[in-house]
Design an enzyme around this catalytic site. Structure first.
Site, PDB file in Angstrom:
ATOM      1  N   GLU A   1       2.310   7.781   9.144  1.00 53.67           N
ATOM      2  CA  GLU A   1       3.377   7.208   9.957  1.00 53.67           C
ATOM      3  C   GLU A   1       4.575   6.904   9.066  1.00 53.67           C
ATOM      4  O   GLU A   1       4.597   5.864   8.381  1.00 53.67           O
ATOM      5  CB  GLU A   1       2.914   5.909  10.608  1.00 53.67           C
ATOM      6  CG  GLU A   1       1.742   6.058  11.543  1.00 53.67           C
ATOM      7  CD  GLU A   1       1.677   4.881  12.511  1.00 53.67           C
ATOM      8  OE1 GLU A   1       1.909   5.104  13.704  1.00 53.67           O
ATOM      9  OE2 GLU A   1       1.421   3.760  12.071  1.00 53.67           O
TER      10      GLU A   1
ATOM     11  N   HIS B   1      -1.382  -0.776   8.475  1.00 57.43           N
ATOM     12  CA  HIS B   1      -0.205  -0.419   9.275  1.00 57.43           C
ATOM     13  C   HIS B   1       1.056  -0.911   8.555  1.00 57.43           C
ATOM     14  O   HIS B   1       1.037  -1.977   7.929  1.00 57.43           O
ATOM     15  CB  HIS B   1      -0.313  -1.042  10.673  1.00 57.43           C
ATOM     16  CG  HIS B   1       0.743  -0.546  11.614  1.00 57.43           C
ATOM     17  ND1 HIS B   1       2.018  -1.042  11.593  1.00 57.43           N
ATOM     18  CD2 HIS B   1       0.719   0.421  12.551  1.00 57.43           C
ATOM     19  CE1 HIS B   1       2.733  -0.399  12.513  1.00 57.43           C
ATOM     20  NE2 HIS B   1       1.967   0.496  13.103  1.00 57.43           N
TER      21      HIS B   1
ATOM     22  N   SER C   1       7.209   6.990  16.873  1.00 59.76           N
ATOM     23  CA  SER C   1       8.032   7.411  18.018  1.00 59.76           C
ATOM     24  C   SER C   1       7.460   8.625  18.761  1.00 59.76           C
ATOM     25  O   SER C   1       8.206   9.479  19.236  1.00 59.76           O
ATOM     26  CB  SER C   1       9.480   7.665  17.576  1.00 59.76           C
ATOM     27  OG  SER C   1      10.068   6.454  17.123  1.00 59.76           O
TER      28      SER C   1
ATOM     29  N   ASN D   1      -1.569   1.858  20.060  1.00 59.03           N
ATOM     30  CA  ASN D   1      -1.465   0.573  19.353  1.00 59.03           C
ATOM     31  C   ASN D   1      -0.545  -0.336  20.168  1.00 59.03           C
ATOM     32  O   ASN D   1       0.668  -0.141  20.185  1.00 59.03           O
ATOM     33  CB  ASN D   1      -0.882   0.831  17.948  1.00 59.03           C
ATOM     34  CG  ASN D   1      -0.605  -0.443  17.189  1.00 59.03           C
ATOM     35  OD1 ASN D   1      -1.033  -1.533  17.590  1.00 59.03           O
ATOM     36  ND2 ASN D   1       0.119  -0.318  16.079  1.00 59.03           N
TER      37      ASN D   1
ATOM     38  N   GLU E   1       3.615  -2.378   9.517  1.00 56.01           N
ATOM     39  CA  GLU E   1       4.050  -3.741   9.860  1.00 56.01           C
ATOM     40  C   GLU E   1       3.212  -4.772   9.110  1.00 56.01           C
ATOM     41  O   GLU E   1       3.718  -5.831   8.720  1.00 56.01           O
ATOM     42  CB  GLU E   1       3.979  -3.943  11.386  1.00 56.01           C
ATOM     43  CG  GLU E   1       5.113  -3.185  12.070  1.00 56.01           C
ATOM     44  CD  GLU E   1       4.830  -2.742  13.492  1.00 56.01           C
ATOM     45  OE1 GLU E   1       3.887  -3.250  14.126  1.00 56.01           O
ATOM     46  OE2 GLU E   1       5.564  -1.855  13.980  1.00 56.01           O
TER      47      GLU E   1
ATOM     48  N   LYS F   1       0.091  -3.448  19.704  1.00 52.59           N
ATOM     49  CA  LYS F   1       0.754  -4.474  18.878  1.00 52.59           C
ATOM     50  C   LYS F   1       0.635  -5.848  19.554  1.00 52.59           C
ATOM     51  O   LYS F   1      -0.395  -6.141  20.165  1.00 52.59           O
ATOM     52  CB  LYS F   1       2.197  -4.062  18.593  1.00 52.59           C
ATOM     53  CG  LYS F   1       2.265  -2.653  17.991  1.00 52.59           C
ATOM     54  CD  LYS F   1       3.610  -2.269  17.440  1.00 52.59           C
ATOM     55  CE  LYS F   1       3.541  -0.835  16.906  1.00 52.59           C
ATOM     56  NZ  LYS F   1       4.770  -0.402  16.270  1.00 52.59           N
TER      57      LYS F   1
ATOM     58  N   GLY G   1       9.019   2.985  15.939  1.00 54.75           N
ATOM     59  CA  GLY G   1       9.802   2.186  16.876  1.00 54.75           C
ATOM     60  C   GLY G   1      11.286   2.486  16.855  1.00 54.75           C
ATOM     61  O   GLY G   1      12.090   1.700  17.366  1.00 54.75           O
TER      62      GLY G   1
HETATM   63  P1  PGA Z   1       5.923   3.688  17.851  1.00 59.90           P
HETATM   64  O1  PGA Z   1       4.857   2.907  16.943  1.00 59.90           O
HETATM   65  O2  PGA Z   1       5.163   4.789  18.573  1.00 59.90           O
HETATM   66  O3  PGA Z   1       6.434   2.650  18.793  1.00 59.90           O
HETATM   67  O4  PGA Z   1       6.948   4.246  16.948  1.00 59.90           O
HETATM   68  C1  PGA Z   1       3.875   3.606  16.228  1.00 59.90           C
HETATM   69  C2  PGA Z   1       3.044   2.651  15.435  1.00 59.90           C
HETATM   70  O5  PGA Z   1       3.548   1.608  15.005  1.00 59.90           O
HETATM   71  O6  PGA Z   1       1.843   2.911  15.199  1.00 59.90           O
END
Ligand code: PGA
Length: 253
Positions: free
Chosen positions: A168, A96, A213, A9, A98, A11, A174
Site C-alpha cells: 500500500e 498498516h 484508493s 478495512n 496509519e 478503520k 485515502g
Molecule cells: P483507501 O484505504 O482504500 O481508503 O485508500 C486503504 C487502506 O488504508 O488500507
C-alpha cells in the site's frame, strides 16, 4: 487463477448495528460464495463479536485491525491476539501505514505483532509501502524490501504460519491517487523475489495484495497483473454497493 482476496478495512467506522446491517447485505451477494474468492472484512474491535454472529454461516471472514504483541497484562486500552480470535477474527492487519505513522509502530514492533498473531492462530496481513518522499527519492524498492525483510524474515524462517502481504503506497491511501497497475506489478515482483529469498524451501506462496484508493472502477486493472492476488480496500469497503462491485471486478463470473 490463484485464489483472489478482497479485504475491507473499515478503520474507525461502524457501530455494532451498522456492522450487522452492512454484513447482512454482503452475505446476500452471490459473489462471496465463489470459492475462488477469499473475502475478509476488518471491523473495529468493538464490532468483531457482533459481526461474527452475523457471519456464522457465511464464507466471509473477519480480520482485526490491530493487536498488541503481548497476550495479556497491564496494557490499558489494548486488545490482544487471543481476545480478537475469541471474538471471531481469523486475520489481523499488521503494520498498516496509519499504525506506523500515527502510533509510531516500527519494524521491530511489526515483527513482534506478526509472531503474536501466529501464536493466537491469526493470519497476519502485513502492510508495507513507501511515503511520497521515499517515492520521490527513488526509494520505493529499498523501502518495501526493508519493511518486508524486517517484518517477515523471522516469521518465515520459523514457519510460524500463513502470511498475506499488502503493498500500500502511503501516498495512495485515502487520496484517490493510485499506483499505475504496471508500477504496482513491478513492486510486487520485487516483493516476490524478496520472499523467495527469505522463504524456506517449499513454503506456501504468500498472497500479495495491492491497496490504496481501490474502487470498483480500478480493481480489475490491479488483479489483471501477474503478481497481484487481490486488493485491500479502505473507503470503498464501507458501503455494500461499492464493496460488492469491487469483489465482482476482482472475481468476475
Ligand atoms: P483507501 O484505504 O482504500 O481508503 O485508500 C486503504 C487502506 O488504508 O488500507
Amino acid at each position: 487463477m490463484n485464489e483472489r482476496f478482497v479485504v475491507g478495512n473499515w478503520k474507525l467506522n461502524k457501530t455494532c448495528q451498522e456492522a450487522r446491517d452492512l454484513l447482512a447485505q454482503l452475505k446476500s451477494a452471490r459473489v462471496f460464495a465463489d470459492v475462488r474468492l477469499r473475502c475478509v472484512v476488518a471491523p473495529p474491535a468493538t464490532a468483531l463479536f457482533a459481526s461474527a454472529q452475523v457471519l456464522q454461516d457465511s464464507p466471509i471472514m473477519l480480520c482485526a485491525q490491530n493487536i498488541n504483541a503481548t497476550d495479556a497484562g497491564a496494557f490499558t486500552g489494548e486488545v490482544s491476539g487471543p481476545l480478537v480470535y475469541e471474538a471471531g477474527a481469523h486475520f489481523v492487519l499488521v503494520g498498516h501505514s496509519e499504525r506506523r505513522s500515527l502510533f509510531a509502530e516500527d519494524d521491530a514492533a511489526v515483527a513482534q505483532k506478526l509472531a503474536a498473531a501466529a501464536k493466537a492462530g491469526l493470519t497476519p496481513i502485513l502492510c508495507i509501502g513507501e511515503t511520497t518522499e521515499q517515492r520521490r527519492n527513488n526509494q520505493t524498492r529499498s523501502t518495501v524490501q526493508q519493511q518486508l525483510r524486517a517484518g517477515a524474515a523471522a516469521y518465515l524462517a520459523a514457519h510460524m504460519g500463513p502470511l498475506v502481504v499488502a503493498y500500500e503506497p502511503v501516498w495512495a491511501i485515502g487520496t484517490g491517487a493510485t499506483a499505475a497497475p504496471a508500477d504496482a506489478q513491478a513492486v510486487h515482483e520485487v516483493l516476490q523475489e524478496t520472499l523467495t529469498a527469505l522463504g524456506p524451501q517449499g513454503a506456501p506462496r504468500v498472497p500479495l495484495l495491492y491497496g490504496g484508493s481501490v474502487t470498483a472502477a480500478n480493481a480489475a486493472s490491479f488483479v489483471a497483473q501477474n503478481n497481484i492476488d487481490g486488493v485491500l480496500v479502505g473507503g470503498a469497503s464501507l458501503s455494500a454497493e461499492s464493496f460488492v462491485a469491487i469483489a465482482q471486478a476482482v472475481c468476475p463470473p
